[in-house]
Design an enzyme around this catalytic site. Structure first.
Site, PDB file in Angstrom:
ATOM      1  N   LYS A  18     -14.609  36.221 -58.836  1.00 49.83           N
ATOM      2  CA  LYS A  18     -15.097  37.306 -59.705  1.00 49.83           C
ATOM      3  C   LYS A  18     -16.330  37.968 -59.082  1.00 49.83           C
ATOM      4  O   LYS A  18     -16.478  39.189 -59.128  1.00 49.83           O
ATOM      5  CB  LYS A  18     -15.433  36.768 -61.111  1.00 49.83           C
ATOM      6  N   THR A  40     -17.741  38.309 -65.542  1.00 46.26           N
ATOM      7  CA  THR A  40     -18.192  37.134 -66.286  1.00 46.26           C
ATOM      8  C   THR A  40     -19.651  36.793 -65.965  1.00 46.26           C
ATOM      9  O   THR A  40     -20.143  37.128 -64.881  1.00 46.26           O
ATOM     10  CB  THR A  40     -17.288  35.929 -65.918  1.00 46.26           C
ATOM     11  N   GLU A  75     -20.458  33.931 -65.299  1.00 42.84           N
ATOM     12  CA  GLU A  75     -20.387  32.776 -64.393  1.00 42.84           C
ATOM     13  C   GLU A  75     -20.751  33.140 -62.957  1.00 42.84           C
ATOM     14  O   GLU A  75     -21.036  32.262 -62.147  1.00 42.84           O
ATOM     15  CB  GLU A  75     -19.005  32.121 -64.472  1.00 42.84           C
TER      16      GLU A  75
HETATM   17  P1  NAD Z   1      -6.319  35.714 -69.587  1.00 43.64           P
HETATM   18  O1  NAD Z   1      -6.055  34.665 -68.560  1.00 43.64           O
HETATM   19  O2  NAD Z   1      -6.076  35.398 -71.024  1.00 43.64           O
HETATM   20  O3  NAD Z   1      -5.425  37.005 -69.257  1.00 43.64           O
HETATM   21  C1  NAD Z   1      -5.283  37.511 -67.962  1.00 43.64           C
HETATM   22  C2  NAD Z   1      -4.184  38.574 -67.975  1.00 43.64           C
HETATM   23  O4  NAD Z   1      -4.087  39.127 -66.659  1.00 43.64           O
HETATM   24  C3  NAD Z   1      -2.807  38.015 -68.330  1.00 43.64           C
HETATM   25  O5  NAD Z   1      -2.145  38.877 -69.237  1.00 43.64           O
HETATM   26  C4  NAD Z   1      -2.077  37.971 -66.988  1.00 43.64           C
HETATM   27  O6  NAD Z   1      -0.668  38.131 -67.114  1.00 43.64           O
HETATM   28  C5  NAD Z   1      -2.715  39.159 -66.270  1.00 43.64           C
HETATM   29  N1  NAD Z   1      -2.649  39.019 -64.810  1.00 43.64           N
HETATM   30  C6  NAD Z   1      -3.012  37.943 -64.062  1.00 43.64           C
HETATM   31  N2  NAD Z   1      -2.786  38.188 -62.753  1.00 43.64           N
HETATM   32  C7  NAD Z   1      -2.288  39.453 -62.684  1.00 43.64           C
HETATM   33  C8  NAD Z   1      -1.886  40.283 -61.604  1.00 43.64           C
HETATM   34  N3  NAD Z   1      -1.917  39.849 -60.334  1.00 43.64           N
HETATM   35  N4  NAD Z   1      -1.462  41.535 -61.885  1.00 43.64           N
HETATM   36  C9  NAD Z   1      -1.398  41.982 -63.153  1.00 43.64           C
HETATM   37  N5  NAD Z   1      -1.758  41.237 -64.217  1.00 43.64           N
HETATM   38  C10 NAD Z   1      -2.200  39.992 -63.984  1.00 43.64           C
HETATM   39  O7  NAD Z   1      -7.780  36.197 -69.313  1.00 43.64           O
HETATM   40  P2  NAD Z   1      -8.928  36.662 -70.344  1.00 43.64           P
HETATM   41  O8  NAD Z   1      -9.622  35.468 -70.858  1.00 43.64           O
HETATM   42  O9  NAD Z   1      -8.370  37.646 -71.281  1.00 43.64           O
HETATM   43  O10 NAD Z   1      -9.940  37.384 -69.331  1.00 43.64           O
HETATM   44  C11 NAD Z   1      -9.805  38.776 -69.052  1.00 43.64           C
HETATM   45  C12 NAD Z   1     -10.907  39.194 -68.121  1.00 43.64           C
HETATM   46  O11 NAD Z   1     -12.165  38.935 -68.720  1.00 43.64           O
HETATM   47  C13 NAD Z   1     -10.918  38.468 -66.781  1.00 43.64           C
HETATM   48  O12 NAD Z   1     -11.258  39.399 -65.781  1.00 43.64           O
HETATM   49  C14 NAD Z   1     -12.001  37.420 -66.947  1.00 43.64           C
HETATM   50  O13 NAD Z   1     -12.581  37.090 -65.703  1.00 43.64           O
HETATM   51  C15 NAD Z   1     -12.964  38.155 -67.852  1.00 43.64           C
HETATM   52  N6  NAD Z   1     -13.822  37.322 -68.704  1.00 43.64           N
HETATM   53  C16 NAD Z   1     -13.265  36.387 -69.520  1.00 43.64           C
HETATM   54  C17 NAD Z   1     -14.079  35.638 -70.360  1.00 43.64           C
HETATM   55  C18 NAD Z   1     -13.509  34.621 -71.321  1.00 43.64           C
HETATM   56  O14 NAD Z   1     -14.264  33.908 -71.981  1.00 43.64           O
HETATM   57  N7  NAD Z   1     -12.188  34.515 -71.469  1.00 43.64           N
HETATM   58  C19 NAD Z   1     -15.461  35.839 -70.352  1.00 43.64           C
HETATM   59  C20 NAD Z   1     -15.997  36.809 -69.495  1.00 43.64           C
HETATM   60  C21 NAD Z   1     -15.156  37.553 -68.687  1.00 43.64           C
HETATM   61  P1  TYD Z   2     -13.638  26.745 -70.731  1.00 43.12           P
HETATM   62  O1  TYD Z   2     -13.092  27.157 -72.055  1.00 43.12           O
HETATM   63  O2  TYD Z   2     -12.676  26.267 -69.695  1.00 43.12           O
HETATM   64  O3  TYD Z   2     -14.519  27.968 -70.185  1.00 43.12           O
HETATM   65  P2  TYD Z   2     -15.519  28.048 -68.891  1.00 43.12           P
HETATM   66  O4  TYD Z   2     -15.272  26.908 -67.992  1.00 43.12           O
HETATM   67  O5  TYD Z   2     -15.107  29.342 -68.281  1.00 43.12           O
HETATM   68  O6  TYD Z   2     -16.906  28.056 -69.451  1.00 43.12           O
HETATM   69  O7  TYD Z   2     -14.688  25.596 -70.946  1.00 43.12           O
HETATM   70  C1  TYD Z   2     -15.831  25.771 -71.769  1.00 43.12           C
HETATM   71  C2  TYD Z   2     -16.676  24.532 -71.629  1.00 43.12           C
HETATM   72  O8  TYD Z   2     -15.966  23.427 -72.208  1.00 43.12           O
HETATM   73  C3  TYD Z   2     -16.940  24.143 -70.193  1.00 43.12           C
HETATM   74  O9  TYD Z   2     -18.279  23.601 -70.100  1.00 43.12           O
HETATM   75  C4  TYD Z   2     -15.918  23.055 -69.897  1.00 43.12           C
HETATM   76  C5  TYD Z   2     -15.743  22.385 -71.247  1.00 43.12           C
HETATM   77  N1  TYD Z   2     -14.396  21.843 -71.538  1.00 43.12           N
HETATM   78  C6  TYD Z   2     -14.263  20.545 -72.042  1.00 43.12           C
HETATM   79  O10 TYD Z   2     -15.267  19.818 -72.226  1.00 43.12           O
HETATM   80  N2  TYD Z   2     -13.008  20.096 -72.350  1.00 43.12           N
HETATM   81  C7  TYD Z   2     -11.897  20.849 -72.150  1.00 43.12           C
HETATM   82  O11 TYD Z   2     -10.759  20.365 -72.417  1.00 43.12           O
HETATM   83  C8  TYD Z   2     -12.040  22.173 -71.635  1.00 43.12           C
HETATM   84  C9  TYD Z   2     -10.835  23.048 -71.398  1.00 43.12           C
HETATM   85  C10 TYD Z   2     -13.322  22.631 -71.350  1.00 43.12           C
END
Ligand code: NAD
Ligand code: TYD
Length: 370
Positions: free
Chosen positions: A173, A144, A146
């Protein structure tokens, strides 16, 4: 329709961790959509609250056991991962599995350290053990933006920005990124990394901002905005993230990190207004009995700020554009429209998700902020 590719996928058996989550399930669908990929996908997932096989019902039905296998397992179980790698002769790992929600990491950091740090270490160990010095394989670690911390008014994160994580989520991370990189330098494991900005799109668990807003708005519930709503995130449609990972698998250089972002900075309050506006045009509040005569925007509620809330993220994705030719295909307007349409059309998926602890957490989270 299958998209023709400029390169052939070198990998036959790809193990995807966290493939039942938001980005993982989109990535599996994306991979099966590439004409250059003719192999098998092994989805290794623990099915925590965030993972749901409903997110891959179509894929499992279409590809059956010939090209798609699901293993319910914990990434911390190195032995089980190793057995899966051997059984399926895995030659690439795309490691998504993680605890991914910042708010949850604030209220309970333990699972984040366990899965994101120990689990990633265990994945790397299994890969090192099984591949035993092979160079024709790949471990792609998903991370990420972040990890870089919080920006002031100007500037953007590049791959050389020093790490400065501030939440237990981003710190976990960051730790896993460092461990992954150390396996490249120390053991020669062919590791690549990507650090991506905030994703949105179909199959997004509704604890995260955009799906939470859509569902709360439709139900006439408050739209919680943390703090002053002026925190900035860079938004990327999930399919574009999948495309970036595909390019890195095909053309990325081992040992390298690639920043991925949408060049789409938005203040949270503007995202909230955009969701309200998008809903008004396809499902007007006037015809929604849950709204009781209010507009969607009347539901906007400023709540207590998230502790340690990073102020601004912005990603400089010029390296992946320059070196691998990747750029996003969606802009925020069409990506958000597709997302809203998807949530309106997929009530069966939402019903499956609601069977999990989703509503319990939202209630707790909201109360904790009051
Ligand atoms: P998510 O929470 O939707 O999904 C996570 C998945 O991992 C789930 O299916 C869960 O069952 C599985 N999981 C959790 N713990 C586990 C374990 N111990 N063993 C096996 N499986 C396990 O997450 P996401 O939003 O799809 O994010 C996926 C990846 O991308 C993560 O590594 C996250 O840090 C990264 N990422 C996410 C975002 C975003 O905006 N969502 C942005 C940048 C990077
Ligand atoms: P989020 O979707 O939790 O992603 P991240 O914290 O990983 O960026 O949140 C996106 C932005 O929105 C973050 O600045 C926190 C804010 N936020 C709200 O203002 N209200 C909410 O209910 C949530 C879940 C997030």
């Amino acid at each position: 329709m299958k998209k023709n590719e400029s390169f052939n996928c070198a990998y036959a058996n790809i193990l995807v961790t966290g493939g039942a989550g938001f980005i993982g399930s989109n990535f599996i669908r994306y991979l099966f959509g590439r004409s250059a990929f003719k192999g098998r996908i092994i989805n290794y997932d623990k099915l925590t609250y965030a993972g749901n096989t409903a997110s891959l019902k179509d894929v499992a039905g279409k590809y059956g056991t010939d090209r798609y296998s699901f293993i319910k397992g914990d990434i911390c179980d190195c032995g089980k991962v190793l057995r899966a790698l051997k059984k399926y002769a895995v030659d690439a790992i795309v490691h998504f599995a993680a605890e991914s929600h910042v708010d949850r990491s604030i209220f309970g950091p333990k699972d984040f350290i366990e899965t994101n740090v120990h689990g990633s270490f265990s994945m790397l160990e299994a890969a090192r053990n099984y591949w035993n010095g092979r160079k024709d394989v790949r471990f792609h670690h998903i991370s990420t933006d972040e990890v870089y911390g919080s920006l002031g008014r100007t500037g953007a994160f590049s791959e050389t920005t020093p790490y400065d994580p501030r939440s237990p989520y981003s710190a976990s991370k960051a730790s896993s990124d460092h461990i992954a990189r150390s396996y490249y330098h120390t053991y020669g494991l062919p590791v690549t990394l990507s650090n991506c900005s905030n994703n949105y799109g179909p199959y997004h668990y509704p604890e995260k901002l955009i799906p939470l807003l859509i569902l709360n708005a439709l139900a006439g519930k408050p739209l919680p905005v943390y703090g002053d709503g002026l925190n900035v995130r860079d938004w990327l449609y999930v399919e574009d993230h999948c495309g970036a990972i595909w390019e890195i698998l095909g053309k990325g250089r081992p040992g390298e990190s690639y920043n991925v972002g949408g060049n789409c900075e938005k203040k949270n309050i503007d995202v909230v207004r955009a969701v309200c506006g998008g809903l008004e045009s396809v499902r007007p509040s006037a015809g929604n009995s849950a709204l009781k005569g209010r507009k969607y925007s009347d539901l906007i509620t400023f709540v207590k700020d998230r502790p340690g809330h990073d102020r601004r993220y912005a990603v400089d994705a010029s390296k992946i554009r320059r070196e691998l030719g990747w750029k996003p295909a969606h802009n925020f307007e069409n990506g958000l429209k597709s997302t809203i349409d998807w949530y309106l059309e997929n009530s069966a998926w939402l019903a499956a998700i609601k069977e999990t602890s989703y509503s319990g957490w939202l209630k707790k989270n909201y109360l904790l902020r009051k």
